[in-house]
Design a protein around this motif. Structure first.
Motif, PDB file in Angstrom:
ATOM      1  N   GLU A  63       1.454  10.745   6.257  1.00 58.71           N
ATOM      2  CA  GLU A  63       1.528   9.539   7.278  1.00 58.71           C
ATOM      3  C   GLU A  63       2.167   7.496   6.907  1.00 58.71           C
ATOM      4  O   GLU A  63       3.375   7.796   7.671  1.00 58.71           O
ATOM      5  CB  GLU A  63       1.091   9.352   8.532  1.00 58.71           C
ATOM      6  N   SER A  64       1.523   7.779   6.427  1.00 59.88           N
ATOM      7  CA  SER A  64       1.548   5.959   5.721  1.00 59.88           C
ATOM      8  C   SER A  64       2.793   5.540   5.421  1.00 59.88           C
ATOM      9  O   SER A  64       3.849   5.076   5.607  1.00 59.88           O
ATOM     10  CB  SER A  64       0.188   5.482   5.214  1.00 59.88           C
ATOM     11  N   ALA A  65       3.027   7.009   4.463  1.00 61.33           N
ATOM     12  CA  ALA A  65       4.433   6.601   2.927  1.00 61.33           C
ATOM     13  C   ALA A  65       5.129   7.450   4.120  1.00 61.33           C
ATOM     14  O   ALA A  65       6.835   6.291   4.135  1.00 61.33           O
ATOM     15  CB  ALA A  65       4.026   7.641   2.004  1.00 61.33           C
ATOM     16  N   LEU A 124       8.757  -7.629  -1.930  1.00 61.60           N
ATOM     17  CA  LEU A 124       7.561  -6.655  -1.648  1.00 61.60           C
ATOM     18  C   LEU A 124       6.316  -8.403  -1.761  1.00 61.60           C
ATOM     19  O   LEU A 124       5.726  -8.425  -2.819  1.00 61.60           O
ATOM     20  CB  LEU A 124       7.664  -5.942  -2.057  1.00 61.60           C
ATOM     21  N   ILE A 125       5.849  -8.227  -1.129  1.00 58.78           N
ATOM     22  CA  ILE A 125       4.493  -9.030  -0.832  1.00 58.78           C
ATOM     23  C   ILE A 125       3.094  -8.842  -0.612  1.00 58.78           C
ATOM     24  O   ILE A 125       2.658  -8.446   0.414  1.00 58.78           O
ATOM     25  CB  ILE A 125       4.291 -10.464   0.583  1.00 58.78           C
ATOM     26  N   GLU A 126       2.331  -9.193  -1.461  1.00 53.84           N
ATOM     27  CA  GLU A 126       0.768  -8.272  -1.581  1.00 53.84           C
ATOM     28  C   GLU A 126       0.242  -9.326  -2.371  1.00 53.84           C
ATOM     29  O   GLU A 126      -0.073 -10.286  -2.724  1.00 53.84           O
ATOM     30  CB  GLU A 126       1.234  -7.031  -3.086  1.00 53.84           C
ATOM     31  N   MET A 127      -0.987  -9.331  -1.052  1.00 52.46           N
ATOM     32  CA  MET A 127      -2.705 -10.515  -1.539  1.00 52.46           C
ATOM     33  C   MET A 127      -2.795 -10.061  -2.532  1.00 52.46           C
ATOM     34  O   MET A 127      -3.531 -11.215  -2.991  1.00 52.46           O
ATOM     35  CB  MET A 127      -2.836 -10.834  -0.261  1.00 52.46           C
ATOM     36  N   GLU A 131       1.074 -12.957  -2.899  1.00 52.31           N
ATOM     37  CA  GLU A 131       0.001 -14.317  -1.472  1.00 52.31           C
ATOM     38  C   GLU A 131      -0.266 -13.712  -0.878  1.00 52.31           C
ATOM     39  O   GLU A 131       0.466 -12.765  -0.110  1.00 52.31           O
ATOM     40  CB  GLU A 131       1.035 -15.108  -1.762  1.00 52.31           C
ATOM     41  N   GLU A 132      -1.448 -13.978   0.168  1.00 49.56           N
ATOM     42  CA  GLU A 132      -1.017 -13.273   1.378  1.00 49.56           C
ATOM     43  C   GLU A 132      -0.105 -14.325   2.377  1.00 49.56           C
ATOM     44  O   GLU A 132       0.180 -15.219   2.174  1.00 49.56           O
ATOM     45  CB  GLU A 132      -2.860 -14.356   1.720  1.00 49.56           C
ATOM     46  N   VAL A 133      -0.432 -13.174   3.350  1.00 53.39           N
ATOM     47  CA  VAL A 133       0.859 -13.639   4.303  1.00 53.39           C
ATOM     48  C   VAL A 133      -0.383 -13.991   5.656  1.00 53.39           C
ATOM     49  O   VAL A 133      -0.507 -12.979   6.290  1.00 53.39           O
ATOM     50  CB  VAL A 133       1.976 -12.644   4.740  1.00 53.39           C
ATOM     51  N   GLY A 149       1.102  -1.134  -0.253  1.00 52.30           N
ATOM     52  CA  GLY A 149       0.155   0.272   0.034  1.00 52.30           C
ATOM     53  C   GLY A 149       0.457   1.671   0.362  1.00 52.30           C
ATOM     54  O   GLY A 149       1.926   1.150  -0.431  1.00 52.30           O
ATOM     55  N   LEU A 150       0.663   2.466   0.471  1.00 51.54           N
ATOM     56  CA  LEU A 150       1.117   3.908   0.893  1.00 51.54           C
ATOM     57  C   LEU A 150       2.493   3.178   1.536  1.00 51.54           C
ATOM     58  O   LEU A 150       3.918   3.583   1.104  1.00 51.54           O
ATOM     59  CB  LEU A 150       0.184   4.340   1.462  1.00 51.54           C
ATOM     60  N   ALA A 151       2.207   2.577   2.244  1.00 51.66           N
ATOM     61  CA  ALA A 151       3.757   2.521   3.164  1.00 51.66           C
ATOM     62  C   ALA A 151       4.915   1.642   2.947  1.00 51.66           C
ATOM     63  O   ALA A 151       5.751   1.792   2.869  1.00 51.66           O
ATOM     64  CB  ALA A 151       3.724   1.779   5.109  1.00 51.66           C
TER      65      ALA A 151
END
Ligand SMILES: Cc1cc2nc3c(=O)[nH]c(=O)nc-3n(C[C@H](O)[C@H](O)[C@H](O)COP(=O)(O)OP(=O)(O)OC[C@H]3O[C@@H](n4cnc5c(N)ncnc54)[C@H](O)[C@@H]3O)c2cc1C
Length: 439
Positions: free
Chosen positions: A347-349, A30-33, A120-122, A11-13
Motif C-alpha cells: 500500500e505504501s509503494a 531523493l533525501i534519505e536520513m 541527510e535528515e530533513v 522507503g517503500l513509498a
C-alpha cells in the motif's frame, strides 16, 4: 520546463515514487536520513528496507493485495520488479529475499541519472514544490514536530490504537440492529449479548495472547483509549461500564436492554466497512478473529483490518488530503506511504506511485490525472484516504471493502474473482485513457 521534485524518505513509498518520476523524465532529489540517522526499526542504509515480514501479501486473483500487486505491475512498478528479482517460494504469497530486494531498489535509483540521492535528515518541511513526503511510520522527531506545528495537534498521530474492522456484508443483520443511544441517531449497528454470551466473550479475552511490542514501541495508554484486553483484565464489569455499555440501546425486537452491546461504527461513506467501537487491541490476530466471531451477529464476520496498537506516525488523511494525495492546506505537497494513512509495504509503494504521477504532472505544468477508478484497489484506497470517517481515523490496508461489491448471488470466491478482473481492467483502461505513462 520541468521542475525537479523533492522526495523525503526512501522507503517503500519514496523509492517507488522516485522511480515513477524518473521514468517520466522528471528529475528527482531523493533525501534519505539513513545511515546518518537511523530509525529504531531499520537496520541498513538501503532503500525500501522491509523492517519486519518479508511478504508482500497473497498473489491469488481473488486476493485484495493480489489486485494491488497486479495494478502496480501494470503501472510499471519498481517495487514489483525488485520483488520478482528477489522472489522466494512461499505458497500463494509474494515473499522476497529482503537483502536482494532492497539492494535491487537501491541500485536502480542510485544508478539513475535523473535521481540525485542526498543522505541527510530533513528537520523541517522544505519550501520546494512539488514536494513528496514519504517518511513513514518512524518519521524523525524533528520533522514530525514541524508537521504538527504547521498542521495542528489533532492532524498528526504518533501511534495507532486501531480496532478490528469488518466487512459490512458479513454482519448478520437478523441478529444485530441499528440504534443510537437513547433513541438518538441510528447510525450504529449494535450486536446484543446475553449474560452467558458476555461471560464466554470475557473469558476468551482474558485468555487471549497479546502481541509483544519492541521496547521502543511500548506505549503509555490514556484512559480514553485502553485496549479492550486491558479493560477486561481490570474486571468482569469494567467493559460493561465502557465500550460494551448497553444503556439506552434497547433491542427494538424485544424492547429490552441486552446485558452487553458491541457497537459498530461506519468507516467509509458506502458503509462497506464497520469498526468495533472502543475495541482497540494489541491481541494476536488469530485470537482477535476468535473473539470477534464470539460476538452475536459477527459469527461469520470477515475482518478486513485487524486491531493494532503500536508506535506509528500518520496524518489524519480525510481531514488533510485530497484524492490526489495532496495536502489541502499546502498545495504542491504530496504525501504517500504510512504517513498518508495506509498500512503495509504494498500500500505504501502504491500510494508512492500515485503521488508521484500527480507530482510529475504538476512539475510539467499539466493537470494531475487524479485517482484511478473506484473499482481498482488503488482507486479505492485513495478515495478512502480522502473521504473516510475522520473521527478516530486509523490507517488502512488493501481489502475488498474499499471497492464496490459485485452484486448477485454467487460463491464468495467467484465474487472476489470478478472484483479482481473488473478492478484490473478499470485500472488498465485508466492508465491508457489518461496516458499516465506520459503525464
Ligand atoms: C516495526 C514495524 C514493522 C512493520 N512490519 C510490517 C510488515 O511486516 N508488513 C507490512 O506490510 N508492513 C509493516 N510495517 C508497516 C509499513 O508498511 C512499513 O513500515 C513500510 O515500510 C512503510 O513504508 P513507508 O515508505 O511509508 O515508510 P518506510 O519504508 O519506513 O520509509 C520511510 C523512510 O523515510 C526515512 N525518514 C524518516 N524521517 C526522515 C527525515 N526526517 N528525513 C529524511 N528521511 C527520513 C526513513 O529512514 C525511511 O527510510 C511495519 C512498520 C513498523 C514500524
Amino acid at each position: 520546463m520541468t521542475e525537479r521534485v523533492q522526495i523525503v524518505g526512501a522507503g517503500l513509498a519514496g523509492s517507488e515514487a522516485a522511480h515513477a518520476l524518473a521514468v517520466r523524465g522528471v528529475p528527482v532529489r531523493l533525501i534519505e536520513m539513513r545511515p546518518r540517522k537511523m530509525t529504531p526499526a531499520h537496520a541498513t542504509d538501503r532503500f525500501a528496507e522491509l523492517v519486519c515480514s518479508n511478504s508482500l501479501g497473497g498473489e491469488a486473483r481473488t486476493n485484495a493485495k493480489g489486485l494491488l500487486q497486479a495494478e502496480l505491475r501494470a503501472a510499471g512498478s519498481l517495487i514489483m520488479e525488485a520483488a520478482d528479482a528477489a522472489r522466494l517460494p512461499a505458497g500463494g504469497a509474494l515473499a522476497v529475499d529482503r537483502e536482494v530486494f532492497s539492494a535491487y531498489v537501491t541500485a536502480a535509483l542510485e544508478c539513475n541519472p535523473l535521481v540525485e540521492v542526498v543522505r541527510e535528515e530533513v528537520a523541517a518541511l522544505p519550501e520546494a514544490r512539488p514536494l513528496l513526503l514519504a517518511t513513514g511510520p518512524l518519521t524523525s522527531g524533528a520533522l514530525a514536530e514541524d508537521l504538527r506545528a504547521r498542521l495542528g495537534e489533532p492532524f498528526l498521530s504518533f501511534y495507532d490504537a486501531a480496532a478490528p474492522v469488518v466487512l459490512g456484508e458479513s454482519i448478520d443483520l437478523e441478529v444485530c440492529y441499528r440504534a443510537g443511544r437513547y433513541g438518538q441517531d441510528a447510525d450504529y449497528i449494535n450486536c446484543p449479548m446475553t449474560e452467558e454470551e458476555y461471560r464466554r466473550f470475557h473469558r476468551a479475552i482474558a485468555e487471549a495472547r497479546r502481541h509483544t511490542p519492541h521496547d521502543w514501541e511500548q506505549l503509555e495508554f490514556f484512559e480514553g483509549c485502553m485496549p479492550i484486553e486491558e479493560l477486561a483484565r481490570r474486571g468482569f464489569q469494567t467493559p460493561l461500564f465502557g465500550p460494551l455499555k448497553p444503556v439506552g440501546l434497547l433491542d427494538p425486537r424485544t424492547g429490552a436492554a441486552p446485558f452487553a452491546v458491541v457497537q459498530l461504527r461506519q468507516e467509509d461513506r458506502a458503509g462497506r466497512m464497520w469498526s468495533l467501537v472502543g475495541f482497540q487491541t494489541g491481541l494476536k490476530w488469530g485470537d482477535q478473529k476468535t473473539i470477534v466471531r464470539l460476538i452475536p451477529g459477527l459469527e461469520h464476520a470477515e475482518i478486513v483490518r485487524y486491531g493494532v496498537m503500536h508506535r506509528n506516525t500518520y496524518l489524519n488523511a480525510p481531514r488533510l488530503l485530497n484524492e490526489r494525495l495532496e495536502l489541502e492546506p499546502l498545495p504542491g505537497v504530496f504525501v504517500a506511504g504510512v504517513l498518508a494513512g495506509v498500512e503495509g509495504y504494498l500500500e505504501s509503494a502504491a500510494t508512492g506511485w500515485l503521488a508521484a504521477v500527480q507530482a510529475a504532472a504538476l512539475a510539467r505544468g499539466r493537470t494531475p490525472p487524479g485517482p484511478p477508478p473506484p473499482e481498482s484497489m488503488l482507486g479505492g484506497l485513495a478515495r478512502f484516504l480522502a473521504r473516510a470517517n475522520p473521527n478516530d481515523f486509523q490507517p488502512m490496508n488493501a481489502n475488498w471493502g474499499l471497492v464496490p461489491a459485485v452484486r448477485g448471488r454467487m460463491p464468495k470466491r467467484e465474487r472476489r474473482a470478478q472484483m479482481f478482473e473488473r478492478g484490473l481492467e478499470a485500472f488498465s483502461n485508466w492508465l491508457r485513457e489518461q496516458d499516465v505513462s506520459r503525464v
